[in-house]
Structure formats: C-alpha cells, structure tokens
Scaffold this motif. Structure first.
Motif, PDB file in Angstrom:
ATOM      1  N   UNK B  94       0.859  -1.183   0.000  1.00 44.26           N
ATOM      2  CA  UNK B  94       0.000   0.000   0.000  1.00 44.26           C
ATOM      3  C   UNK B  94       0.899   1.239   0.000  1.00 44.26           C
ATOM      4  N   UNK B  95       0.923   1.997  -1.107  1.00 45.84           N
ATOM      5  CA  UNK B  95       1.863   3.125  -1.185  1.00 45.84           C
ATOM      6  C   UNK B  95       1.576   4.224  -0.167  1.00 45.84           C
ATOM      7  N   UNK B  96       0.331   4.308   0.325  1.00 44.12           N
ATOM      8  CA  UNK B  96       0.003   5.385   1.265  1.00 44.12           C
ATOM      9  C   UNK B  96       0.347   5.018   2.704  1.00 44.12           C
ATOM     10  N   UNK B  97       0.831   3.785   2.909  1.00 44.55           N
ATOM     11  CA  UNK B  97       1.251   3.374   4.253  1.00 44.55           C
ATOM     12  C   UNK B  97       2.776   3.320   4.308  1.00 44.55           C
ATOM     13  N   UNK B  98       3.319   3.380   5.513  1.00 45.17           N
ATOM     14  CA  UNK B  98       4.775   3.262   5.659  1.00 45.17           C
ATOM     15  C   UNK B  98       5.161   1.788   5.512  1.00 45.17           C
ATOM     16  N   UNK B 133       6.902   6.449   3.884  1.00 48.61           N
ATOM     17  CA  UNK B 133       5.801   5.959   3.053  1.00 48.61           C
ATOM     18  C   UNK B 133       6.371   5.125   1.910  1.00 48.61           C
TER      19      UNK B 133
END
Lengths: 260, 316
Positions: B94-98, B133
């Motif tokens: 998930x690119x929006x999570x670290x 991220x």
C-alpha cells in the motif's frame, strides 16, 4: 466472527491517509456548505412555513443528500476501497493469507458501511449545528431551539439501513471488476435512474424497491404518493436485501479463481 | 532425472489446469526437497504463474493434487498457508502506508506477534526506512519489503514468483544474496520461479524446467549439467591433422569452430581432456590452447524448452 472483526479493524487501519476517508468527511460538509449558501442567498425575511426544523432537515437537507450526494458518495467510496486492492494487485496477496476469503470481503463491506456511517454522522450533526447558526443569522426562518436531535438521529439511521442494499451491490461490483469505471458507471447510471423515478409520478411504487431511491423513501415526508409503509419497505429491503447480497458477494468471491 | 526420496516441502501430483481451451498446466509432477532452493524455470507462458497460484490456493486446479509440507492443501488451506510465505510477481504494497504499516497489515491479519515486524525488517535491511511511506521507496526497496512480508511468521516454505522482476543489476544482486542465505540462516525451503536462467543458476540447488505446462527436467543442477557433458576447446597448429588423429582415437564428434586452428571436442570429464592433449602432443601437433567449458544452464534451458516449443508447433 472474531476473524471478521479483526479483518475489519485492519481494513479501517488501511484507510489512514486515503482519499476514501477524506471523501467521507468532505462530501457531507460540502453539502452543508451548499445548503447554507442557498438559504443565505435568499430573501433575508424568508419564513419556513409549518414545522421549520422538519422542513429544514428533511425537505432541504435529507432530500438534497439522498437524491444526489448519497448514491454518488457510496459509488465513490466502494470504488476507492476496492481500488486500493485492485491497483497494486493485492487480492492475490490477501487471499494467500491464512484468512478465509469471506472475512476479507466482509471486512471490505463493513469498512464501506463504517465510512457511510461517518458521513451520515457528519451530516446529522452538521444539520443540527447549521440550523442553530441559521437561527442566529436569520431568526425569521423559525429554526428556534431545541434542535430535534432525536428526529435527526432517526432520519440518518433510517437512511443508513435503507442504503445497505445499494452498498452491498456496489461493493460486489467494485470487488468483482478491477476497473474503476465499472462500479462508477453502475453507480452513476443508478443515480440518474433514481432521479427520474423520484420525480416521476410512479415514485410511490418503484422507488420503494429501487436501491438508489430507497434512502429517500426511508425518510421522505409521508404523503399520498409516499405512505408510511414506504419507509418500512425501504428500510426492510435495505437491511434484508443488503445482508442477502453481502452473503452472495462473499460466496462469489470465495469460489472465484484469483488471476489478477 | 527426478528428485530422490527426500522429505518434501512441496509436491504436486498430476496437477492440471486450463483456461477455456488453453491448457496452462498439464499433469505436472513437482518434488521440492526440504531445505533446497528450487529454481522453477520456464519461458513466459509455460505455466509457472498458474502453478504458483494453484500452490497458494488462489485457483482451484481442474485435476491433481498440491501437497505442502507433507500435507494436502485441499481441506486445510488456512493451516498450511500459515506456514508458507509468498511473493507473487510484484510485491503488493500500500503506497500510502509506511513500510512498517504495510507489515502491520499482514501481522494483524495473520495474528502474528508485533516483534515479527522488526525481525523481518532486520533480515531485509529496511529497519531505518520502515517509517517512510512506501510510495517513496525504490523498486528494490519495495521488492525487499515484499520479501520481508513473505518472511513474516517464520515460514517453512517460501514461494517466490519472479522476485527480481523490474530490478536493476544491483537490486538483482542484492536480492539474490538475501535469498541465498535464507535457507541456512532461517531454515526455509525456497521455491523460486523465474525465466532468468542466470539468476537461478547462481542460487538454486535444484531446478525444475517446464514447457507447455509439463515438466521437462527436474533434479539438481549437477544432474542437469550431467545431461550434456562438457566441451573441450583446442587451438592447434594443424587442425586437419588433429581431427584425423582424434577421429582414429574415437572422438568422432570433433569439429573445427570459428577461427583457423580451433577445434571443439565433446568429452565426458577433465581426465578425458588430459588424454586428448597427450594424444595430440604424441602425434607431433603443437597445442597452443586447451580449455574445458561447461554448457551454461541457459544453453541447456534453451535446448529443453526449444524442443517443447517445437512440439507445440508440430502439434499445431
């Protein structure tokens, strides 16, 4: 059931920093802003006849919400939630985990329902607050205290229940087809059809069973065209139909080969 | 050909799958010994990804059986997948999570301890970037994070599908080193699919080569090289005379190659090379160069899969 709740918690965790979460807050706030602008741009001495609060909340707020904002919001939310997995081809990864597929699907559905509940909560609170602010700015409107919080809560709860069938249908479409265009197309087409149904003379019969029209049927003022049973039918079909479609969707996802 | 009776981490028995009229996997028998790095090779479209999807329960094969860690996958998918890690094609992140949050998703869903996140971040060397991220990660970092995700829960079997896809040479080298040390350091069996022969040649202890959904070869790398023997390259002053001498001694396959004076002889080992040299010197020929070469895995692969392609054309 613990697995489903755990998967739902993870689904909600994944919402951080997403457009889906922002949209759930922005859409009801935008609608409230439009409503405020509309009322404030009218004659300063305008009077809302009969029950001002009921007219303000249901005829102004809920009507505008149900006829356009709600179906488009649900369409966008489920497309964004499913797109989160389609975009990076997550399904193959998720379904290779030691978690039953129906739980992962159910979690997606519950997350969409949670976002809907959040939007409705913002709408309900916003209508109460906006009415109170308008009462200060335009006392002639007649929106005197107390704010009918219980009626507002009843209204948003009925809308929530009556939207569940639409939510379950669109979630299945969004999960089933990887393209963003498919759920968007279905959602927008349904919204347009509902708009025609709602303003047509046949609204009393068709709107009761058309998923896009059911939220409005669940809260619209009782009239010759919309008897009280319309509320119950919309609510019953929304909750019952929503559960049935959710089970069918979970079954379909569980048996399908994962190729993407 | 074939893997002898060792404990198996993964086995397919007559596995078959088709998409409409297209047969993707055809009665596939694979045997992956515990502790091995098994290179699963085949050209694009050979059925590798379909096989891997069947191994992970993502598709239901039309026929045959998948056994993981000695037990049939059917009926106990969740229990077995708890002991298996996988990375299918590109890592799903998930690119929006670290980086750490991405691992947290699996940690929570699989009911693992939170300490697993730090452990696998250390294994892949991403501890210091865990708070960033993922959308800011390079492709190599994403691949390493995908591998970290696959390693969560200390799996006994790791299934990796084209793990170096899209990586630059440095990234490939880095990931290759990481994969190579996993069996000894973490006791994991690795099933690695690839169409890049060089990649597998540097890592695998065993190989399985498929073409048209069927097994063309399965065994150790040594077994594979043993199929064709070695070749001896010679440079002599009088090549025509050398060919006559070699022919009389039984090396009928000797032939001139490339530049003048160069000869190629197929031999069965290094001792034979010494015998050829002695024979030529005794015949009064001057040997300027003598080199033993093993055919590359790539050449063997092309030889095997090329014949499968040919079969397909004939069948068509």
């Amino acid at each position: 059931m613990t697995g489903l709740l755990l998967a739902t918690r993870v689904e909600l965790f994944k919402l951080r920093r997403t457009l889906a979460l922002a949209v759930a807050l922005v859409v009801p706030l935008a609608l409230l802003a439009m409503l405020a602008a509309n009322i404030l741009s009218r004659d300063p001495n305008q009077v809302i006849p009969n029950s001002p609060w009921e007219t303000f909340v249901v005829n102004f707020g809920f009507f505008l919400w149900c006829i356009l904002a709600l179906p488009l919001l649900v369409t966008l939310e489920v497309a964004l939630l499913a797109g989160m997995e389609h975009g990076q081809r997550h399904w193959k990864d998720l379904f290779a985990l030691p978690v039953p597929r129906w739980q992962l699907y159910g979690a997606k559905l519950l997350a969409a329902a949670a976002l809907l509940a959040l939007s409705l909560l913002v709408l309900g609170l916003g209508l109460g607050v906006l009415g109170s602010v308008l009462n200060v700015l335009r006392p002639s409107l007649g929106l005197a205290p107390p704010v009918p919080w219980l009626d507002i809560l009843r209204g948003v709860s009925a809308m929530f229940g009556a939207t569940l069938l639409l939510l379950a249908l669109l979630t299945w479409v969004a999960v089933r087809w990887p393209s963003f265009a498919v759920p968007s197309g279905v959602g927008i087409t349904g919204t347009v059809v509902a708009l025609i149904l709602d303003i047509s003379a046949r609204a009393d019969s068709w709107a009761r069973i058309f998923p896009w029209s059911m939220p409005l049927s669940a809260v619209a003022p009782v009239s010759d065209n919309r008897p009280f049973e319309s509320h119950l039918i919309a609510l019953g079909l929304g909750v019952g139909g929503g559960l049935a479609v959710a089970v069918l969707g979970a079954w379909d996802v569980s048996r399908r080969d994962v190729l993407a | 050909m074939g893997v002898p009776d060792l404990p198996l981490a993964l086995e397919t028995i007559q596995l078959s799958h088709r998409f409409g009229p297209l047969v993707a996997v055809d009665r596939l028998d694979l045997r992956v010994p515990v502790g091995s790095i098994y290179g699963f090779l085949g050209p694009n479209g050979a059925g590798k990804t379909t096989t891997i999807r069947a191994l992970l329960g993502l598709i239901r094969p039309r026929a045959g059986e998948v056994r993981l860690l000695g037990q049939p996958l059917a009926g106990q998918r969740a229990a077995l997948l708890r002991r298996v890690g996988s990375l299918v094609e590109t890592p799903s992140l998930y690119p929006h999570l670290t980086g750490a949050e991405n691992l947290q998703v699996k940690q929570q869903l699989a009911g693992l301890s939170r300490t697993e996140i730090d452990r696998v971040l250390d294994v892949v060397g991403l501890r210091h970037d865990a708070g960033r991220l993922v959308r800011g990660y390079s492709l190599g970092m994403q691949q390493r994070l995908g591998l970290a995700k696959a390693l969560m829960g200390a799996p006994e079997l790791l299934i990796l599908d084209e793990p170096t896809n899209g990586l630059d040479p440095a990234g490939i080298h880095e990931l290759r080193e990481l994969i190579r040390r996993l069996p000894s350091e973490h006791g994991v069996t690795i099933f690695l699919s690839s169409h890049l022969l060089g990649e597998v040649e540097h890592m695998a202890t065993h190989v399985g080569i498929i073409g048209r959904g069927r097994v063309l070869f399965e065994g150790t790398l040594g077994d594979l090289h043993g199929r064709t023997g070695e070749r001896l390259l010679l440079e002599v002053d009088r090549p025509a005379a050398a060919l006559q001498v070699l022919g009389r001694a039984g090396w009928d396959g000797a032939e001139r190659v490339g530049e003048a004076g160069r000869i190629e002889v197929h031999i069965g080992g290094r001792e034979e090379a010494a015998r050829v040299n002695a024979l030529l010197v005794q015949a009064g020929l001057a040997v300027a160069e003598l080199r033993v070469e093993q055919p590359s895995l790539e050449a063997l692969f092309l030889q095997l899969t090329g014949s499968a392609q040919l079969d397909r054309q004939v069948a068509a």
